[in-house]
Design a protein around this motif. Structure first.
Motif, PDB file in Angstrom:
ATOM      1  N   THR A  66       1.355  13.936  -5.504  1.00 53.42           N
ATOM      2  CA  THR A  66      -0.081  13.468  -5.068  1.00 53.42           C
ATOM      3  C   THR A  66      -0.059  12.913  -3.728  1.00 53.42           C
ATOM      4  O   THR A  66      -0.906  12.861  -3.042  1.00 53.42           O
ATOM      5  N   ALA A  67       1.089  12.589  -3.084  1.00 60.45           N
ATOM      6  CA  ALA A  67       1.361  12.189  -1.761  1.00 60.45           C
ATOM      7  C   ALA A  67       1.567  13.135  -0.864  1.00 60.45           C
ATOM      8  O   ALA A  67       2.542  13.770  -0.946  1.00 60.45           O
ATOM      9  N   ILE A  83       2.239   4.771  -3.415  1.00 62.52           N
ATOM     10  CA  ILE A  83       1.737   6.194  -2.799  1.00 62.52           C
ATOM     11  C   ILE A  83       2.786   7.065  -2.707  1.00 62.52           C
ATOM     12  O   ILE A  83       2.989   8.051  -3.407  1.00 62.52           O
ATOM     13  N   GLY A 106      -1.786  11.941   3.875  1.00 63.51           N
ATOM     14  CA  GLY A 106      -1.194  10.933   4.817  1.00 63.51           C
ATOM     15  C   GLY A 106      -0.993  12.100   6.162  1.00 63.51           C
ATOM     16  O   GLY A 106      -1.244  13.261   5.823  1.00 63.51           O
ATOM     17  N   LYS A 142      -9.236  14.788   2.080  1.00 65.06           N
ATOM     18  CA  LYS A 142      -9.852  13.267   1.678  1.00 65.06           C
ATOM     19  C   LYS A 142     -11.123  13.443   0.840  1.00 65.06           C
ATOM     20  O   LYS A 142     -11.121  12.738  -0.273  1.00 65.06           O
ATOM     21  N   ALA A 183       0.699  -1.340  -0.108  1.00 64.04           N
ATOM     22  CA  ALA A 183      -0.177   0.170  -0.056  1.00 64.04           C
ATOM     23  C   ALA A 183       0.749   1.439   0.027  1.00 64.04           C
ATOM     24  O   ALA A 183       0.575   2.274  -0.422  1.00 64.04           O
ATOM     25  N   SER A 231      -6.480   9.009   6.487  1.00 59.30           N
ATOM     26  CA  SER A 231      -5.235   8.913   6.132  1.00 59.30           C
ATOM     27  C   SER A 231      -5.011   7.632   5.488  1.00 59.30           C
ATOM     28  O   SER A 231      -5.258   6.494   5.709  1.00 59.30           O
ATOM     29  N   SER A 232      -4.217   7.752   4.313  1.00 63.52           N
ATOM     30  CA  SER A 232      -3.910   6.668   3.455  1.00 63.52           C
ATOM     31  C   SER A 232      -2.415   6.162   4.039  1.00 63.52           C
ATOM     32  O   SER A 232      -2.131   4.893   3.692  1.00 63.52           O
ATOM     33  N   ASN A 268      -3.236  11.560  -2.377  1.00 65.98           N
ATOM     34  CA  ASN A 268      -3.137  10.488  -1.323  1.00 65.98           C
ATOM     35  C   ASN A 268      -2.650  11.265  -0.082  1.00 65.98           C
ATOM     36  O   ASN A 268      -1.605  11.730   0.045  1.00 65.98           O
TER      37      ASN A 268
END
Length: 213
Positions: A42-43, A11, A70, A61, A7, A88-89, A68
């Motif tokens: 993107t992260a 990311i 966090g 989100k 995962a 959060s991813s 993505n």
């Protein structure tokens, strides 16, 4: 494995730079995130250093396509759970305390814990981790130090953060054990305060043009 690498890696490796964000006002969270994503980053790591942080994570989100999101500066299990509940991813911590590592074990939301020494890196390897944050990167020895860890610790990839800028980012990204870098330079406080989203997109685009090894 206690770290969900399958995962985490897509990311953080989607772009060479993970913006490290300190957001004071939730009203700026969505336009800031959109500006960074428009530049290719993107992260996004929203640090839990302000009272607005969790609300910012929720807003990004819900409203920013392609992001993505966090949470950073995770210091304890309570913050871990709050950040996960906010959507959060991925999660990032400045260190790797045994209590936090134990709490994160088996979580589908991956934790990227911080290390600054070979001993701390060995602890993470023993716990089944394959990726870590190298923090504070410049103060802990910079790219030469991280290069020295590559041969004896081949099983661990790093995201250097702390003192990393456009000027020195490539020295880290050229190392075989670096997957990305984290930095705040792509979202200057003055630009956020002024709502200069175009300037932030330009900085993000410059960062996106950097390349990992």
């Amino acid at each position: 494995m206690t770290q969900n690498l399958s995962a985490l890696l897509p990311i953080v490796k989607a772009a060479p730079v993970v913006p490290v964000l300190i957001i004071e006002d939730v009203k700026t969270a969505v336009p800031l995130a959109r500006a960074l994503v428009a530049g290719g980053l993107t992260a996004l790591e929203v640090t839990l250093r302000t009272p607005a942080a969790l609300d910012c994570i929720r807003a990004i989100k819900a409203e920013v396509e392609g992001a993505n999101i966090g949470a950073g500066t995770i210091l304890n299990p309570k913050q871990f759970d709050e950040a996960v509940a906010a959507g959060s991813s991925f999660l990032v911590s400045p260190g790797a305390s045994p209590k936090l590592i134990a709490h994160a074990a088996g979580s589908p939301v991956p934790l990227l814990p911080g290390v600054a020494t070979a001993g701390e890196a060995m602890f993470l390897l023993e716990e089944g981790y394959g990726a870590a944050k190298f923090f504070p990167a410049e103060q802990a020895g910079g790219a030469p130090y991280l290069k020295a860890l590559a041969s004896p610790l081949p099983g661990l990839m790093f995201c250097p953060t702390g003192g990393v800028s456009l000027k020195n980012a490539q020295s880290y990204l050229s190392l075989p054990n670096v997957m990305c870098v984290g930095g705040s330079w792509v979202a200057p406080a003055a630009a956020i305060a002024a709502g200069d989203w175009a300037a932030i997109t330009t900085l993000a685009r410059e960062a996106f043009e950097l390349r990992a090894a």
